[in-house]
Design a protein around this motif. Structure first.
Motif, PDB file in Angstrom:
ATOM      1  N   TYR A 148      -7.246  41.707 -20.603  1.00 20.73           N
ATOM      2  CA  TYR A 148      -7.914  41.541 -19.307  1.00 20.73           C
ATOM      3  C   TYR A 148      -8.912  40.392 -19.355  1.00 20.73           C
ATOM      4  CZ  TYR A 148     -11.016  42.818 -15.382  1.00 20.73           C
ATOM      5  OH  TYR A 148     -11.788  42.805 -14.255  1.00 20.73           O
ATOM      6  N   LEU A 149      -8.755  39.414 -18.452  1.00 15.88           N
ATOM      7  CA  LEU A 149      -9.610  38.231 -18.416  1.00 15.88           C
ATOM      8  C   LEU A 149     -10.891  38.443 -17.604  1.00 15.88           C
ATOM      9  CD1 LEU A 149      -6.892  35.432 -18.117  1.00 15.88           C
ATOM     10  CD2 LEU A 149      -8.301  35.978 -20.099  1.00 15.88           C
ATOM     11  N   LEU A 150     -11.227  39.680 -17.294  1.00 11.70           N
ATOM     12  CA  LEU A 150     -12.559  40.061 -16.797  1.00 11.70           C
ATOM     13  C   LEU A 150     -12.893  39.478 -15.424  1.00 11.70           C
ATOM     14  CD1 LEU A 150     -14.290  39.574 -20.258  1.00 11.70           C
ATOM     15  CD2 LEU A 150     -14.013  41.780 -19.101  1.00 11.70           C
ATOM     16  N   GLY A 151     -11.874  39.364 -14.573  1.00  8.76           N
ATOM     17  CA  GLY A 151     -12.077  38.738 -13.272  1.00  8.76           C
ATOM     18  C   GLY A 151     -13.059  39.447 -12.364  1.00  8.76           C
ATOM     19  N   THR A 152     -12.960  40.768 -12.244  1.00  5.35           N
ATOM     20  CA  THR A 152     -13.913  41.508 -11.421  1.00  5.35           C
ATOM     21  C   THR A 152     -15.267  41.589 -12.115  1.00  5.35           C
ATOM     22  OG1 THR A 152     -12.211  42.856 -10.337  1.00  5.35           O
ATOM     23  CG2 THR A 152     -14.434  43.757 -10.390  1.00  5.35           C
ATOM     24  N   SER A 153     -15.252  41.864 -13.400  1.00  7.31           N
ATOM     25  CA  SER A 153     -16.489  42.077 -14.159  1.00  7.31           C
ATOM     26  C   SER A 153     -17.457  40.910 -14.038  1.00  7.31           C
ATOM     27  CB  SER A 153     -16.166  42.294 -15.639  1.00  7.31           C
ATOM     28  OG  SER A 153     -15.088  43.177 -15.813  1.00  7.31           O
ATOM     29  N   ILE A 154     -16.940  39.677 -14.120  1.00 11.65           N
ATOM     30  CA  ILE A 154     -17.819  38.515 -14.193  1.00 11.65           C
ATOM     31  C   ILE A 154     -18.455  38.174 -12.850  1.00 11.65           C
ATOM     32  CG2 ILE A 154     -15.999  36.808 -13.776  1.00 11.65           C
ATOM     33  CD1 ILE A 154     -19.018  36.564 -16.223  1.00 11.65           C
ATOM     34  N   LEU A 166      -1.430  25.855  -8.697  1.00 15.08           N
ATOM     35  CA  LEU A 166      -0.337  25.512  -9.604  1.00 15.08           C
ATOM     36  C   LEU A 166       0.250  26.764 -10.251  1.00 15.08           C
ATOM     37  CD1 LEU A 166      -1.991  22.407 -11.306  1.00 15.08           C
ATOM     38  CD2 LEU A 166      -0.024  22.371  -9.757  1.00 15.08           C
ATOM     39  N   GLY A 167      -0.630  27.666 -10.685  1.00 12.55           N
ATOM     40  CA  GLY A 167      -0.162  28.895 -11.297  1.00 12.55           C
ATOM     41  C   GLY A 167       0.612  29.767 -10.328  1.00 12.55           C
ATOM     42  N   CYS A 168       0.190  29.757  -9.077  1.00 12.80           N
ATOM     43  CA  CYS A 168       0.872  30.551  -8.045  1.00 12.80           C
ATOM     44  C   CYS A 168       2.343  30.170  -7.946  1.00 12.80           C
ATOM     45  CB  CYS A 168       0.173  30.340  -6.703  1.00 12.80           C
ATOM     46  SG  CYS A 168       1.003  31.137  -5.298  1.00 12.80           S
ATOM     47  N   GLU A 169       2.620  28.879  -7.948  1.00 15.02           N
ATOM     48  CA  GLU A 169       3.992  28.405  -7.781  1.00 15.02           C
ATOM     49  C   GLU A 169       4.898  28.866  -8.914  1.00 15.02           C
ATOM     50  OE1 GLU A 169       5.390  26.652  -5.150  1.00 15.02           O
ATOM     51  OE2 GLU A 169       3.486  27.303  -4.270  1.00 15.02           O
ATOM     52  N   HIS A 170       4.305  29.139 -10.071  1.00 14.57           N
ATOM     53  CA  HIS A 170       5.111  29.486 -11.249  1.00 14.57           C
ATOM     54  C   HIS A 170       4.916  30.942 -11.690  1.00 14.57           C
ATOM     55  CE1 HIS A 170       6.395  25.311 -11.804  1.00 14.57           C
ATOM     56  NE2 HIS A 170       5.170  24.989 -11.407  1.00 14.57           N
ATOM     57  N   ALA A 171       4.314  31.758 -10.813  1.00 14.39           N
ATOM     58  CA  ALA A 171       4.129  33.197 -11.092  1.00 14.39           C
ATOM     59  C   ALA A 171       3.379  33.444 -12.394  1.00 14.39           C
ATOM     60  CB  ALA A 171       5.479  33.918 -11.109  1.00 14.39           C
ATOM     61  N   VAL A 172       2.373  32.623 -12.652  1.00 13.95           N
ATOM     62  CA  VAL A 172       1.604  32.712 -13.893  1.00 13.95           C
ATOM     63  C   VAL A 172       0.409  33.644 -13.713  1.00 13.95           C
ATOM     64  CG1 VAL A 172       0.025  31.401 -15.392  1.00 13.95           C
ATOM     65  CG2 VAL A 172       2.255  30.451 -14.780  1.00 13.95           C
ATOM     66  N   GLY A 173       0.160  34.506 -14.698  1.00 14.01           N
ATOM     67  CA  GLY A 173      -1.107  35.218 -14.746  1.00 14.01           C
ATOM     68  C   GLY A 173      -1.101  36.656 -14.301  1.00 14.01           C
ATOM     69  N   ARG A 174       0.036  37.323 -14.332  1.00 14.93           N
ATOM     70  CA  ARG A 174       0.090  38.738 -13.934  1.00 14.93           C
ATOM     71  C   ARG A 174      -0.015  39.641 -15.154  1.00 14.93           C
ATOM     72  NH1 ARG A 174       5.099  39.271  -9.670  1.00 14.93           N
ATOM     73  NH2 ARG A 174       4.397  37.692  -8.151  1.00 14.93           N
ATOM     74  N   TYR A 212      -3.455  43.032 -12.245  1.00 13.74           N
ATOM     75  CA  TYR A 212      -4.285  41.855 -11.984  1.00 13.74           C
ATOM     76  C   TYR A 212      -3.450  40.581 -11.907  1.00 13.74           C
ATOM     77  CZ  TYR A 212      -7.907  45.051 -13.741  1.00 13.74           C
ATOM     78  OH  TYR A 212      -8.736  46.121 -13.950  1.00 13.74           O
ATOM     79  N   GLU A 213      -3.931  39.653 -11.081  1.00 15.71           N
ATOM     80  CA  GLU A 213      -3.391  38.303 -11.033  1.00 15.71           C
ATOM     81  C   GLU A 213      -4.523  37.330 -11.348  1.00 15.71           C
ATOM     82  OE1 GLU A 213      -0.446  37.593  -7.577  1.00 15.71           O
ATOM     83  OE2 GLU A 213      -1.769  39.185  -6.889  1.00 15.71           O
ATOM     84  N   THR A 214      -4.316  36.484 -12.360  1.00 16.21           N
ATOM     85  CA  THR A 214      -5.335  35.513 -12.763  1.00 16.21           C
ATOM     86  C   THR A 214      -4.633  34.200 -13.103  1.00 16.21           C
ATOM     87  OG1 THR A 214      -6.397  37.424 -13.846  1.00 16.21           O
ATOM     88  CG2 THR A 214      -7.418  35.272 -14.182  1.00 16.21           C
ATOM     89  N   PRO A 215      -4.085  33.502 -12.112  1.00 14.02           N
ATOM     90  CA  PRO A 215      -3.257  32.332 -12.418  1.00 14.02           C
ATOM     91  C   PRO A 215      -4.011  31.187 -13.082  1.00 14.02           C
ATOM     92  CG  PRO A 215      -3.578  32.577 -10.035  1.00 14.02           C
ATOM     93  CD  PRO A 215      -4.086  33.827 -10.664  1.00 14.02           C
TER      94      PRO A 215
END
Length: 400
Positions: free
Chosen positions: A84-90, A248-256, A273-276
């Protein structure tokens, strides 16, 4: 009594705004921070004032969020429980800090949030508040069942209708969502069964894999002292850079990711979570470190990652131990300057190249085809010294 309320204008916070006025006869100052949640914030101040707030602050803190919270955290390569890249936490310490700033400026005695008594956010908001203003009063209505007797959305709608407060309520989503510029989270509802696969139409920040671009895309990211500063040679501000990588990440489905994590409060929680952009940055930053960080410095910094990530996850951003670790991490990044080339394709981030003016990588030294100043016979003594204790142990076992 003056109270600063974390406010979004939705059903829950509209109820809180009305309830605070009734329960405490409070002068309520509403606060909403724009951390890149992509929600419509226009008209929020007018709505808050119409429903009884004495004032409403709507902050655009996107650059501060990226530059002073997200990127320092990424210098640490902070990942909670390995995924988990801590998106909500930060985002929580910044929001709570601004609430305290406003409380100080307005002479408010209390802050109020709508976080539940089961989750992590209540801890994050309140630890920040107490760290910055020890005498602040915190009102957490969901932990006050006798005074805040709501069991569901329809109870809230009825409460507002009885008081003539208009509200627009859509059909309840089959999960809850929280978004900022780093990520979006989905929890609860149908996701509470960890066997249920998320709906294909749930995703917001990334295209479904079935719709991801069919051609790979190369992206070059430039860093200065561990902080990203440019994409494909274009210098960008802190928030703009992350948004560029998100697109850029969105186009390539990166970060799920789909995980079951351990909450600070003790229970396990399933989150999707999505964190592209953050996923791209983490891979690129790690790749750059590999050529310009000393081995022992890297290994020592890496030993900090679980603790640092835990501190962010649990809400201790303004704690002295996090600040101490941050100082060491910033020092470790002094030479993390250079460029990384990644290839994005079908959900993957593939590192294809890295270069740095501080590179410690020596092609001559590592080559199989030339000596490069390395005397291979030196390895004999090196190996024997490291094997000494193993040989002594083996001898003892053989003789016993």
């Amino acid at each position: 009594m003056k109270v600063v309320l974390a406010y979004s204008g939705g059903l829950d916070t509209t109820v809180l705004l009305t309830w605070l006025q009734e329960k405490y006869n409070a002068e309520v100052i509403c606060y909403c921070s724009n951390v890149g949640q992509e929600e419509e914030l226009d008209g929020l101040e007018e709505k808050a004032l119409k429903h009884g707030a004495v004032k409403c602050y709507v902050d655009d803190v996107q650059d501060e969020f990226a530059a002073e919270y997200i990127y320092p955290m990424m210098q640490a390569n902070a990942i909670y429980e390995g995924t988990y890249l801590l998106g909500t936490s930060i985002a929580r310490p910044l929001i709570a800090k601004r609430m305290i700033d406003i409380a100080n400026a307005e002479g408010a005695e209390a802050i109020c949030h709508g976080a539940t008594g089961k989750g992590n956010d209540q801890v994050r908001f309140e630890l920040t508040a107490y760290a910055l203003k020890p005498d602040i009063k915190v009102i957490a209505p969901w932990r006050m069942p006798e005074d805040f007797p709501f069991e569901g959305r329809m109870d809230m709608v009825k409460y507002l209708e009885e008081r003539g407060v208009p509200t627009t309520v859509s059909a309840a989503k089959p999960y809850s969502m929280d978004r900022n510029m780093l990520h979006i989270s989905f929890e609860g509802g149908i996701l509470e069964d960890p066997w249920n696969e998320p709906d294909e139409d749930m995703w917001c920040m990334t295209k479904p894999l079935s719709q991801a671009a069919d051609e790979a895309e190369y992206v070059e990211i430039s860093f200065e002292k561990g902080i990203p500063v440019a994409v494909n040679g274009e210098k960008l501000g802190a928030a703009a850079l992350l948004k560029k990588l998100n697109a850029l990440g969105c186009e390539h489905a990166v970060g799920r990711i789909d995980i079951v994590e351990n909450r600070f409060t003790g229970m396990k929680d399933r989150g999707v979570y999505e964190t592209p952009g953050g996923t791209i940055l983490q891979a690129a930053h790690r790749a750059l470190e590999s050529i310009c960080m000393d081995r022992e410095v890297m290994h020592l910094r890496d030993s900090f990652i679980p603790k640092y990530a835990e501190l962010v996850y649990n809400g201790f951003w303004f704690a002295p131990e996090r600040e101490m670790l941050q100082a060491a991490i910033v020092q470790s990044q002094e030479t993390v300057t250079g460029d990384v080339r990644v290839k994005l394709y079908k959900g993957g981030v593939h590192v294809c190249g890295r270069k740095s003016p501080y590179s410690l990588y020596s092609p001559e030294l590592v080559s199989f085809d030339e000596a490069g100043g390395y005397d291979q016979s030196d390895a004999t003594g090196f190996i024997k010294l490291n094997a000494l204790r193993l040989r002594v142990l083996a001898t003892m076992k053989k003789e016993s």
